[in-house]
Design a protein around this motif. Structure first.
Motif, PDB file in Angstrom:
ATOM      1  N   LEU A 142       0.849  -1.185   0.000  1.00 42.62           N
ATOM      2  CA  LEU A 142       0.000   0.000   0.000  1.00 42.62           C
ATOM      3  C   LEU A 142       0.886   1.237   0.000  1.00 42.62           C
ATOM      4  O   LEU A 142       2.056   1.165   0.410  1.00 42.62           O
ATOM      5  N   PRO A 143       0.396   2.387  -0.476  1.00 43.57           N
ATOM      6  CA  PRO A 143       1.273   3.541  -0.671  1.00 43.57           C
ATOM      7  C   PRO A 143       2.111   3.937   0.543  1.00 43.57           C
ATOM      8  O   PRO A 143       3.304   4.227   0.420  1.00 43.57           O
ATOM      9  N   GLN A 144       1.511   3.953   1.746  1.00 50.94           N
ATOM     10  CA  GLN A 144       2.281   4.385   2.910  1.00 50.94           C
ATOM     11  C   GLN A 144       3.305   3.352   3.362  1.00 50.94           C
ATOM     12  O   GLN A 144       4.186   3.665   4.167  1.00 50.94           O
ATOM     13  N   GLU A 184      -6.215   2.461   4.465  1.00 52.96           N
ATOM     14  CA  GLU A 184      -5.632   2.907   3.198  1.00 52.96           C
ATOM     15  C   GLU A 184      -6.441   2.479   1.981  1.00 52.96           C
ATOM     16  O   GLU A 184      -6.134   2.896   0.859  1.00 52.96           O
ATOM     17  N   SER A 185      -7.416   1.631   2.144  1.00 52.77           N
ATOM     18  CA  SER A 185      -8.111   1.070   0.989  1.00 52.77           C
ATOM     19  C   SER A 185      -9.512   1.651   0.832  1.00 52.77           C
ATOM     20  O   SER A 185     -10.347   1.533   1.724  1.00 52.77           O
ATOM     21  N   ALA A 186      -9.757   2.243  -0.345  1.00 55.41           N
ATOM     22  CA  ALA A 186     -11.098   2.697  -0.692  1.00 55.41           C
ATOM     23  C   ALA A 186     -11.803   1.664  -1.567  1.00 55.41           C
ATOM     24  O   ALA A 186     -12.910   1.896  -2.030  1.00 55.41           O
ATOM     25  N   GLN A 187     -11.140   0.520  -1.802  1.00 55.44           N
ATOM     26  CA  GLN A 187     -11.694  -0.548  -2.631  1.00 55.44           C
ATOM     27  C   GLN A 187     -12.256  -1.657  -1.741  1.00 55.44           C
ATOM     28  O   GLN A 187     -12.232  -1.552  -0.512  1.00 55.44           O
ATOM     29  N   SER A 217       0.280  11.126   2.036  1.00 56.22           N
ATOM     30  CA  SER A 217      -0.951  11.059   2.817  1.00 56.22           C
ATOM     31  C   SER A 217      -1.931  10.192   2.052  1.00 56.22           C
ATOM     32  O   SER A 217      -2.318  10.530   0.931  1.00 56.22           O
ATOM     33  N   ASN A 218      -2.334   9.069   2.648  1.00 55.27           N
ATOM     34  CA  ASN A 218      -3.247   8.175   1.944  1.00 55.27           C
ATOM     35  C   ASN A 218      -4.461   7.810   2.786  1.00 55.27           C
ATOM     36  O   ASN A 218      -5.549   7.633   2.262  1.00 55.27           O
ATOM     37  N   GLY A 219      -4.288   7.698   4.116  1.00 52.41           N
ATOM     38  CA  GLY A 219      -5.440   7.418   4.959  1.00 52.41           C
ATOM     39  C   GLY A 219      -6.457   8.545   4.889  1.00 52.41           C
ATOM     40  O   GLY A 219      -7.648   8.323   4.688  1.00 52.41           O
ATOM     41  N   LEU A 220      -5.998   9.779   5.023  1.00 51.84           N
ATOM     42  CA  LEU A 220      -6.871  10.938   4.859  1.00 51.84           C
ATOM     43  C   LEU A 220      -6.799  11.480   3.434  1.00 51.84           C
ATOM     44  O   LEU A 220      -7.764  12.010   2.921  1.00 51.84           O
TER      45      LEU A 220
END
Length: 559
Positions: free
Chosen positions: A257-259, A302-305, A424-427
């Motif tokens: 994941l990105p972070q 971290e996932s919007a999927q 920043s990926n969670g927010l």
């Protein structure tokens, strides 16, 4: 595994750059501000980022007297972003400070970011004192109520056992899942003598879970096509070696994941790519074909999927990760390195073929690559990112702001080391890229630090160029000048909605940056970009590269 040793980076603020945190003796006096500052100093805090007001002057003076540098930022949100980046890079909470009312409100973005990006942070604010609370409404907001939903603990100092409360706040911030603590204090309390006796503000209880790997091992043994996904619910520096060893010896295909970029070996033949980034369709498809998904530090924040809802997930993380419909079929909570070491001798190699993994890994790059490297309107984002990766050395630290460029660079960038890719990926907060790069440059002045920023996000934080110049740090800011909110335009195009509210006039960022005292260049070709990058690596001065981008050359992205 030869790219990383067991000691990945500093584990405490006092380890950074071999700099001692010792400073002038704390001034005499039993004031609460002095107790607060002394406790921070003993905890290893070197910087407090913020913007002052009359209500926090005692605190700022006490901080400076304690040998901690107060860093004036142009905006409180930048101060909170910088403090959050301290927490992410060191594991020790960064500290930011604001006055009451509007100052505290401006901290909200950075505090919310720290909550959802799992960054340990201590946010300090002035407040209306109890003696004025019932008589004055000017600037009188219920700040502790405001911050309670976006922090792990929201507490008001009352002049009793101040040092103990601050120690508890720091502990709450660093305990998994890491995040922000908000502390308010009125100017009246700051000047009071601290009382060693009285009611102690008890911190909230910590989430806990069992470190039981047996069920996970059983599922991995019976799985024919397991896949691993790496996330942030682990220790950045301590666990990277164990993660790389586990993946190398089990031959599990894995995505990040990105972070979490840089924790696993992204140059491995088993690396699939970055999920929740641009052009990740084939990666998600392979994950959904798995009969056992091993989440190593996977945090659903971290996932919007929905892929983590459709396959059985076994979770190895530093804190419980169940949330709503997401319920791991097996979960082991604790020290990730120890749990992976326990599991390793009992795990066998997976059944995926090299060809399957290679095809998935190559699909993302193919989807993101446009038909041309440039047009009359500007350069291709794909080719700009590829040029950055070709020129910048492995020890470089890169921060990415939020926007279309974030989706592309999160997928295309191979991060060789933990803590070398900040996002920043969670927010997913615009404005993060500039302060994060400044923090990395402040902590690691010997390493090249580059912020990759869209012109929209850069405009939000351009004032911080003055802060960077004043601090004497030398990050490079690569500004993608596409004169639009490109990722929102992509969403509008997909929904056949007219482009409204997404385009803005061109800005001469070279003149703006030079006005702040920065070196500035507008490279019009990839050749000029390479030359500018090499020049910056050689001379290392605060620099802005205003790169013209054709937004129509963004490929493979969806919103």
């Amino acid at each position: 595994m030869d790219r990383i040793s067991k000691s990945v980076g500093p584990t405490s603020v006092s380890d950074l750059n071999g700099v001692s945190v010792a400073g002038p003796a704390v001034k005499s006096g039993p004031g609460c501000a002095t107790a607060l500052a002394g406790t921070l100093r003993e905890a290893g805090v070197r910087y407090v980022f913020g913007h002052p007001g009359g209500e926090v002057l005692d605190v700022i003076d006490a901080v400076e007297q304690a040998g901690i540098q107060f860093v004036l930022n142009g905006h409180e949100s930048a101060a909170a972003f910088m403090a959050g980046a301290i927490g992410r890079l060191t594991g020790s909470p960064g500290v930011c400070l604001s006055t009451l009312g509007p100052g505290a409100c401006n901290l909200v973005l950075g505090v919310g970011n720290a909550l959802l990006d799992r960054d340990p942070l201590l946010a300090l604010s002035a407040s209306i004192g109890s003696e004025r609370d019932s008589t004055h409404t000017k600037q009188n907001l219920r700040l502790n109520d405001l911050f309670a939903p976006i922090s792990k603990w929201s507490v008001s100092l009352n002049g009793v056992r101040t040092g103990e409360t601050i120690l508890s706040a720091l502990d709450v911030a660093r305990r998994a899942p890491r995040g922000p603590v908000f502390v308010s204090m009125s100017s009246g309390v700051a000047a009071l003598a601290d009382s060693p006796d009285g009611a102690y503000r008890e911190p909230p209880p910590f989430a806990s879970g069992d470190a039981d790997t047996a069920a996970i091992v059983r599922r991995l043994k019976s799985a024919r096509r397991p896949v691993a996904v790496i996330g942030v619910a682990l220790d950045l520096s301590r666990d990277a070696f164990a993660v790389r060893r586990f993946l190398a010896e089990t031959n599990l295909p894995f995505a990040v994941l990105p972070q979490a970029k840089g924790i696993a070996d992204e140059y491995s033949e088993r690396f699939l790519g970055t999920v929740c980034a641009g052009a990740d369709d084939r990666i998600v498809m392979l994950i959904e074909q798995s009969d056992c998904l091993l989440g190593i530090g996977f945090d659903p924040v971290e996932s919007a999927q929905d892929w983590h809802l459709s396959v059985p997930v076994c979770s190895v993380a530093n804190s419980p990760q169940a949330f709503g419909r997401y319920q791991p079929v097996a979960e082991s909570v604790g020290n990730v390195s120890q749990m992976l070491s326990e599991m390793l001798p009992q795990c066998r190699e997976s059944g995926w073929t090299e060809a399957e993994i290679r095809e998935v890994r190559g699909s993302a790059e193919q989807a993101l690559c446009p038909p041309a490297p440039s047009t009359a309107a500007g350069l291709s984002p794909f080719h700009v990112i590829r040029t950055l990766r070709q020129i910048l050395p492995e020890e470089a630290i890169v921060s990415a702001d939020v926007g279309a460029h974030k989706m592309a660079i999160s997928q295309l960038w191979r991060a060789p080391l933990p803590g070398s890719f900040l996002v920043s990926n969670g927010l997913s907060a615009m404005g993060y890229g500039v302060p994060a790069a400044m923090t990395a440059s402040l902590l690691y002045p010997e390493r090249p630090v580059v912020g990759v920023i869209g012109d929209g996000g850069f405009g939000m934080m351009v004032q911080e160029l003055e802060t960077a110049r004043r601090l004497g740090i030398h990050p490079l800011f690569v500004v993608f000048c596409d004169r639009a909110l490109a990722i929102v335009k992509i969403a509008q195009r997909a929904r056949r909605i007219p482009h409204v509210g997404v385009d803005f006039a061109a800005v001469d960022w070279v003149r703006v940056a030079e006005g702040f005292g920065a070196n500035a260049i507008a490279p019009g070709s990839l050749c000029e970009l390479r030359s500018a990058l090499e020049q910056w690596l050689h001379s290392r001065q605060l620099t802005v590269l205003a790169v013209p981008i054709d937004p129509d050359l963004y490929e493979g992205l969806s919103y």
